[in-house]
Design a protein around this motif. Sequence first.
Motif, PDB file in Angstrom:
ATOM      1  N   LEU A   1      60.733  39.609  30.307  1.00 58.36           N
ATOM      2  CA  LEU A   1      61.460  40.363  31.331  1.00 58.36           C
ATOM      3  C   LEU A   1      61.216  39.740  32.695  1.00 58.36           C
TER       4      LEU A   1
ATOM      5  N   ALA B   1      63.745  39.345  35.008  1.00 59.28           N
ATOM      6  CA  ALA B   1      64.718  39.758  36.029  1.00 59.28           C
ATOM      7  C   ALA B   1      64.043  40.512  37.162  1.00 59.28           C
TER       8      ALA B   1
ATOM      9  N   VAL C   1      64.774  43.347  38.852  1.00 56.85           N
ATOM     10  CA  VAL C   1      65.676  44.495  38.708  1.00 56.85           C
ATOM     11  C   VAL C   1      65.565  45.371  39.949  1.00 56.85           C
TER      12      VAL C   1
ATOM     13  N   ASP D   1      65.107  48.511  41.899  1.00 55.04           N
ATOM     14  CA  ASP D   1      64.499  49.781  41.458  1.00 55.04           C
ATOM     15  C   ASP D   1      65.429  50.956  41.712  1.00 55.04           C
TER      16      ASP D   1
ATOM     17  N   PRO E   1      66.867  52.852  35.669  1.00 53.69           N
ATOM     18  CA  PRO E   1      65.984  52.859  34.497  1.00 53.69           C
ATOM     19  C   PRO E   1      65.020  51.671  34.554  1.00 53.69           C
ATOM     20  N   ASP E   2      63.812  51.854  34.055  1.00 53.38           N
ATOM     21  CA  ASP E   2      62.845  50.753  33.974  1.00 53.38           C
ATOM     22  C   ASP E   2      62.987  50.116  32.592  1.00 53.38           C
ATOM     23  N   ILE E   3      63.549  48.914  32.566  1.00 52.20           N
ATOM     24  CA  ILE E   3      63.850  48.241  31.288  1.00 52.20           C
ATOM     25  C   ILE E   3      62.552  47.911  30.556  1.00 52.20           C
ATOM     26  N   ALA E   4      61.575  47.389  31.304  1.00 51.40           N
ATOM     27  CA  ALA E   4      60.292  47.000  30.685  1.00 51.40           C
ATOM     28  C   ALA E   4      59.640  48.216  30.027  1.00 51.40           C
TER      29      ALA E   4
ATOM     30  N   GLY F   1      56.029  40.495  30.705  1.00 48.58           N
ATOM     31  CA  GLY F   1      56.627  40.934  31.965  1.00 48.58           C
ATOM     32  C   GLY F   1      56.239  39.990  33.096  1.00 48.58           C
ATOM     33  N   PHE F   2      56.883  40.171  34.214  1.00 49.80           N
ATOM     34  CA  PHE F   2      56.586  39.384  35.419  1.00 49.80           C
ATOM     35  C   PHE F   2      56.241  40.328  36.562  1.00 49.80           C
TER      36      PHE F   2
ATOM     37  N   LYS G   1      50.739  47.239  35.988  1.00 50.97           N
ATOM     38  CA  LYS G   1      52.098  47.202  35.416  1.00 50.97           C
ATOM     39  C   LYS G   1      52.050  46.855  33.928  1.00 50.97           C
TER      40      LYS G   1
ATOM     41  N   LYS H   1      53.486  49.756  31.448  1.00 49.77           N
ATOM     42  CA  LYS H   1      54.799  49.536  30.830  1.00 49.77           C
ATOM     43  C   LYS H   1      54.689  49.121  29.360  1.00 49.77           C
TER      44      LYS H   1
HETATM   45  N1  CTP Z   1      61.273  45.743  35.447  1.00 52.28           N
HETATM   46  C1  CTP Z   1      62.261  46.219  34.625  1.00 52.28           C
HETATM   47  N2  CTP Z   1      63.073  47.229  35.049  1.00 52.28           N
HETATM   48  C2  CTP Z   1      62.932  47.764  36.265  1.00 52.28           C
HETATM   49  C3  CTP Z   1      61.923  47.286  37.132  1.00 52.28           C
HETATM   50  C4  CTP Z   1      61.132  46.256  36.680  1.00 52.28           C
HETATM   51  O1  CTP Z   1      62.399  45.714  33.510  1.00 52.28           O
HETATM   52  N3  CTP Z   1      63.741  48.737  36.649  1.00 52.28           N
HETATM   53  C5  CTP Z   1      60.384  44.675  34.934  1.00 52.28           C
HETATM   54  C6  CTP Z   1      60.539  43.360  35.654  1.00 52.28           C
HETATM   55  O2  CTP Z   1      61.519  42.552  35.040  1.00 52.28           O
HETATM   56  C7  CTP Z   1      59.133  42.783  35.502  1.00 52.28           C
HETATM   57  C8  CTP Z   1      58.237  43.999  35.521  1.00 52.28           C
HETATM   58  O3  CTP Z   1      59.054  45.099  35.158  1.00 52.28           O
HETATM   59  O4  CTP Z   1      58.952  42.149  34.269  1.00 52.28           O
HETATM   60  C9  CTP Z   1      57.606  44.284  36.847  1.00 52.28           C
HETATM   61  O5  CTP Z   1      58.616  44.337  37.836  1.00 52.28           O
HETATM   62  P1  CTP Z   1      58.300  44.688  39.345  1.00 52.28           P
HETATM   63  O6  CTP Z   1      59.573  44.736  40.120  1.00 52.28           O
HETATM   64  O7  CTP Z   1      57.209  43.796  39.837  1.00 52.28           O
HETATM   65  O8  CTP Z   1      57.668  46.122  39.159  1.00 52.28           O
HETATM   66  P2  CTP Z   1      58.131  47.538  39.517  1.00 52.28           P
HETATM   67  O9  CTP Z   1      57.761  48.401  38.370  1.00 52.28           O
HETATM   68  O10 CTP Z   1      59.550  47.554  39.959  1.00 52.28           O
HETATM   69  O11 CTP Z   1      57.161  47.895  40.707  1.00 52.28           O
HETATM   70  P3  CTP Z   1      57.292  47.685  42.307  1.00 52.28           P
HETATM   71  O12 CTP Z   1      58.702  47.187  42.573  1.00 52.28           O
HETATM   72  O13 CTP Z   1      57.040  49.023  42.818  1.00 52.28           O
HETATM   73  O14 CTP Z   1      56.234  46.682  42.633  1.00 52.28           O
END
Ligand code: CTP
Length: 404
Positions: free
Chosen positions: A279, A281, A283, A285, A313-316, A331-332, A346, A350
């Motif tokens: 993952l 991308a 994404v 938030d 939605p949080d895909i991860a 994840g990244f 994270k 996740k």
């Molecule tokens: N990710 C995801 N879906 C989302 C947000 C994040 O799949 N809606 C995945 C990213 O692709 C990544 C990991 O979750 O692999 C961490 O993403 P990151 O943006 O760093 O974390 P967030 O949970 O969005 O936290 P924040 O932005 O508050 O740092």
Amino acid sequence: MLRAKHILVGISGGIAAYKIPELIRHLRKAGADVRVCTTPNALEFVTELTLRTLSGAPVYSDVFAAINSHSTEHISLPEWADMMVVAPATANVLAKMAHGIADDALTTTFCTTLGAGKPIVIAPAMNDNMYNSPATQASLNTLRSWANVRVLDCAEGELACGTSGKGRMQEPDVIAEAVRQSLTPQDLLGRHVLITAGPTREKIDPVRYISNYSSGKMGTALALACARRGAHVTLIAGPMRVMPDFTAYPLVNVVHVESAREMHEAALAAWPTADTAVLCAAVADFAPAETAPEKLKKQPGQTEMLLRLTLNPDIAAALGGSKRTGQRIIGFALETQNEEANALRKMHDKGLDFIVLNSLQDAGAGFGTDTNKVTIYALSEQKRTLPLMSKQAVAEQIVSACIS
Ligand code: CTP
């Protein structure tokens, strides 16, 4: 990846031979040593001087000239080679190769390379009726049935004879990518890797959106690294300016999406058949709570604008929550402070198995660059920091450490 590799380029007499100097340049630029053998007819389309100059070595085109000088290039060249590429392969040469007919410098060399079990890539090129003829199709089927031979499909489009159809040779870049794959151990054969890449766009109105600086380069580099190692890849790509050419990889399926919700839907659809998710991308938030159907106009005297956003939605987390035994998720995390603590949180929250951290504090790392500097954390608490390197090299390291 091609550094110091020995590549034998076999050319037969078709008009597409004019593109082979470009292929030779590409391979040499990538660090390979190239030797060329040809049919006599190939030299009607491209000169011996051009081929000799670009490859930096004598061209093997005349079996009898070689015999007179007591050399046996059709034996020594295959011994020297790590692989052979035949491009363009005419209908005539395909038929000869399929039946073991070896009556010139190219076909004798092919026959010996085939017998030595070295990888061979063939790029056919001809008129569309010639390509569709049962005789040519039978030759192609025979060649495809041999384990060390890969025959590229012809491309569709304009043909030199003035018609249009299926018969064009694949472009030199595509052939070079097939050469790369033929020299890469296929340790991901049978695997299905889902990759999310790039930014998402969250629409405000028909002309505006919220997004981020992600270029998608890290995610597409990962897709290429997995494809080169034989994986079936579902690449779910947000809008990005540059997408690599995956023509050489029929097992790569690119799903174009725009918003986080579309990416979420596509990821959930691919996840049941995938064994690994990467993952990558960035994404968004949050997305605008409503997308205005018409362009938002500023009102007279208006000095500010409030945009109400709702959580995407949080895909991860969704994939992590529905993980089956044997599935793994990488994840990244791109952080600007408390990097390690944030990344580890994270990974745990996740349900990830690995997290790759890149810090915006490191020069040359992050959005848009061609390089990256990452640390890979595993659930097992192992940690590996890689030096600054190209995103493609980082991708290969991630695949080795987390996927294969
Ligand atoms: N990710 C995801 N879906 C989302 C947000 C994040 O799949 N809606 C995945 C990213 O692709 C990544 C990991 O979750 O692999 C961490 O993403 P990151 O943006 O760093 O974390 P967030 O949970 O969005 O936290 P924040 O932005 O508050 O740092």
